[in-house]
Write a protein that holds these residues in place. Structure first.
Motif, PDB file in Angstrom:
ATOM      1  N   ASP A  52       0.839  -1.207   0.000  1.00  0.00           N
ATOM      2  CA  ASP A  52       0.000   0.000   0.000  1.00  0.00           C
ATOM      3  C   ASP A  52       0.868   1.249   0.000  1.00  0.00           C
ATOM      4  OD1 ASP A  52      -2.306  -1.535   0.056  1.00  0.00           O
ATOM      5  OD2 ASP A  52      -2.694  -1.212   2.199  1.00  0.00           O
ATOM      6  N   LEU A  53       1.890   1.254   0.847  1.00  0.00           N
ATOM      7  CA  LEU A  53       2.774   2.415   0.948  1.00  0.00           C
ATOM      8  C   LEU A  53       3.524   2.649  -0.362  1.00  0.00           C
ATOM      9  CD1 LEU A  53       3.815   4.696   2.694  1.00  0.00           C
ATOM     10  CD2 LEU A  53       5.575   3.138   3.563  1.00  0.00           C
ATOM     11  N   GLN A  54       3.966   1.578  -1.010  1.00  0.00           N
ATOM     12  CA  GLN A  54       4.666   1.728  -2.287  1.00  0.00           C
ATOM     13  C   GLN A  54       3.740   2.326  -3.346  1.00  0.00           C
ATOM     14  OE1 GLN A  54       6.434  -2.013  -3.373  1.00  0.00           O
ATOM     15  NE2 GLN A  54       8.052  -1.844  -1.843  1.00  0.00           N
ATOM     16  N   ALA A  55       2.501   1.870  -3.393  1.00  0.00           N
ATOM     17  CA  ALA A  55       1.548   2.414  -4.369  1.00  0.00           C
ATOM     18  C   ALA A  55       1.262   3.889  -4.072  1.00  0.00           C
ATOM     19  CB  ALA A  55       0.253   1.602  -4.360  1.00  0.00           C
ATOM     20  N   ILE A  56       1.080   4.206  -2.798  1.00  0.00           N
ATOM     21  CA  ILE A  56       0.812   5.588  -2.399  1.00  0.00           C
ATOM     22  C   ILE A  56       1.995   6.485  -2.771  1.00  0.00           C
ATOM     23  CG2 ILE A  56       0.598   7.103  -0.373  1.00  0.00           C
ATOM     24  CD1 ILE A  56      -1.104   4.779   0.876  1.00  0.00           C
ATOM     25  N   MET A  57       3.195   6.037  -2.458  1.00  0.00           N
ATOM     26  CA  MET A  57       4.372   6.839  -2.779  1.00  0.00           C
ATOM     27  C   MET A  57       4.560   6.940  -4.294  1.00  0.00           C
ATOM     28  SD  MET A  57       5.144   8.003   0.061  1.00  0.00           S
ATOM     29  CE  MET A  57       6.549   8.953  -0.475  1.00  0.00           C
ATOM     30  N   GLY A  58       4.162   5.908  -5.030  1.00  0.00           N
ATOM     31  CA  GLY A  58       4.204   5.976  -6.491  1.00  0.00           C
ATOM     32  C   GLY A  58       3.327   7.094  -7.020  1.00  0.00           C
ATOM     33  N   LEU A  59       2.167   7.273  -6.409  1.00  0.00           N
ATOM     34  CA  LEU A  59       1.284   8.369  -6.820  1.00  0.00           C
ATOM     35  C   LEU A  59       1.896   9.724  -6.486  1.00  0.00           C
ATOM     36  CD1 LEU A  59      -2.237   7.075  -5.740  1.00  0.00           C
ATOM     37  CD2 LEU A  59      -1.353   7.310  -8.046  1.00  0.00           C
TER      38      LEU A  59
ATOM     39  N   HIS B 169      -0.589   6.334 -12.800  1.00  0.00           N
ATOM     40  CA  HIS B 169      -1.807   5.577 -13.106  1.00  0.00           C
ATOM     41  C   HIS B 169      -1.593   4.090 -12.816  1.00  0.00           C
ATOM     42  CE1 HIS B 169      -5.515   4.420 -15.069  1.00  0.00           C
ATOM     43  NE2 HIS B 169      -4.832   3.556 -15.793  1.00  0.00           N
ATOM     44  N   ASN B 170      -0.402   3.590 -13.122  1.00  0.00           N
ATOM     45  CA  ASN B 170      -0.110   2.180 -12.835  1.00  0.00           C
ATOM     46  C   ASN B 170      -0.176   1.906 -11.337  1.00  0.00           C
ATOM     47  OD1 ASN B 170       0.233   1.652 -15.559  1.00  0.00           O
ATOM     48  ND2 ASN B 170       2.452   1.843 -15.486  1.00  0.00           N
ATOM     49  N   SER B 171       0.331   2.814 -10.529  1.00  0.00           N
ATOM     50  CA  SER B 171       0.247   2.662  -9.074  1.00  0.00           C
ATOM     51  C   SER B 171      -1.209   2.680  -8.619  1.00  0.00           C
ATOM     52  CB  SER B 171       1.007   3.788  -8.363  1.00  0.00           C
ATOM     53  OG  SER B 171       2.383   3.685  -8.601  1.00  0.00           O
ATOM     54  N   GLN B 172      -1.971   3.576  -9.189  1.00  0.00           N
ATOM     55  CA  GLN B 172      -3.383   3.683  -8.832  1.00  0.00           C
ATOM     56  C   GLN B 172      -4.132   2.420  -9.251  1.00  0.00           C
ATOM     57  OE1 GLN B 172      -5.661   6.866 -10.724  1.00  0.00           O
ATOM     58  NE2 GLN B 172      -6.298   7.504  -8.680  1.00  0.00           N
ATOM     59  N   THR B 173      -3.807   1.888 -10.410  1.00  0.00           N
ATOM     60  CA  THR B 173      -4.441   0.666 -10.887  1.00  0.00           C
ATOM     61  C   THR B 173      -4.135  -0.498  -9.947  1.00  0.00           C
ATOM     62  OG1 THR B 173      -4.393   1.409 -13.169  1.00  0.00           O
ATOM     63  CG2 THR B 173      -4.589  -0.960 -12.824  1.00  0.00           C
TER      64      THR B 173
ATOM     65  N   LEU C  52      -6.453  -0.150  -7.063  1.00  0.00           N
ATOM     66  CA  LEU C  52      -7.834  -0.484  -7.424  1.00  0.00           C
ATOM     67  C   LEU C  52      -8.013  -1.977  -7.643  1.00  0.00           C
ATOM     68  CD1 LEU C  52      -8.568   2.483  -9.848  1.00  0.00           C
ATOM     69  CD2 LEU C  52      -9.522   2.134  -7.564  1.00  0.00           C
ATOM     70  N   THR C  53      -7.012  -2.619  -8.219  1.00  0.00           N
ATOM     71  CA  THR C  53      -7.075  -4.069  -8.445  1.00  0.00           C
ATOM     72  C   THR C  53      -7.123  -4.809  -7.117  1.00  0.00           C
ATOM     73  OG1 THR C  53      -5.897  -3.865 -10.538  1.00  0.00           O
ATOM     74  CG2 THR C  53      -5.881  -6.039  -9.495  1.00  0.00           C
ATOM     75  N   ALA C  54      -6.279  -4.387  -6.181  1.00  0.00           N
ATOM     76  CA  ALA C  54      -6.285  -5.009  -4.850  1.00  0.00           C
ATOM     77  C   ALA C  54      -7.652  -4.834  -4.192  1.00  0.00           C
ATOM     78  CB  ALA C  54      -5.181  -4.413  -3.982  1.00  0.00           C
ATOM     79  N   GLU C  55      -8.209  -3.656  -4.313  1.00  0.00           N
ATOM     80  CA  GLU C  55      -9.540  -3.375  -3.742  1.00  0.00           C
ATOM     81  C   GLU C  55     -10.592  -4.280  -4.372  1.00  0.00           C
ATOM     82  OE1 GLU C  55     -12.230  -1.279  -1.236  1.00  0.00           O
ATOM     83  OE2 GLU C  55     -10.061  -1.085  -1.283  1.00  0.00           O
ATOM     84  N   ALA C  56     -10.546  -4.421  -5.686  1.00  0.00           N
ATOM     85  CA  ALA C  56     -11.511  -5.269  -6.393  1.00  0.00           C
ATOM     86  C   ALA C  56     -11.370  -6.736  -6.001  1.00  0.00           C
ATOM     87  CB  ALA C  56     -11.337  -5.114  -7.898  1.00  0.00           C
TER      88      ALA C  56
END
Length: 107
Positions: free
Chosen positions: A8-15, A56-60, A63-67
């Motif tokens: 989660d932190l890596q995706a957030i920092m990617g954004l 966008h890749n980080s955000q995806t 979203l994929t994890a959430e789905a």
């Protein structure tokens, strides 16, 4: 830190990082256009687009994890990252318009 929290932190920092880089590149595009350096302006807009794709890749990923039922804990940092990327997208769009305006004025 649990593996899930780390992802989660890596995706957030990617954004945040890619959003900031996109905004900086877009700002550099405007500055280049001001001086009539349209080749650099166009290159900087393209660079901004690259950073937005990375964001966008980080955000995806999030979203994929959430789905998939992996619900992330929504923190202030998560909200900040989403705000950061949305501002970067808006700034990139505006920068593109400004570069086009400088091109017209130069004709």
């Amino acid at each position: 830190m649990a593996e899930e929290q780390e992802q989660d932190l890596q995706a957030i920092m990617g954004l945040i990082v890619n959003g900031g880089n996109a905004k900086s590149s877009a700002f550099e595009a405007i500055n280049a256009a001001k001086t009539g350096d349209f080749a650099t302006a166009d290159a900087k807009l393209k660079e901004a687009d690259h950073f937005l794709v990375e964001a966008h890749n980080s955000q995806t990923d999030m979203l994929t994890a959430e789905a998939n039922g992996e619900h992330a804990k929504v923190t202030l940092l998560t909200v900040h990252s989403q705000d950061h990327i949305m501002n970067a997208i808006t700034f990139r769009d505006l920068a593109g318009e400004m570069v086009e305006l400088y091109k017209r004025l130069a004709k």
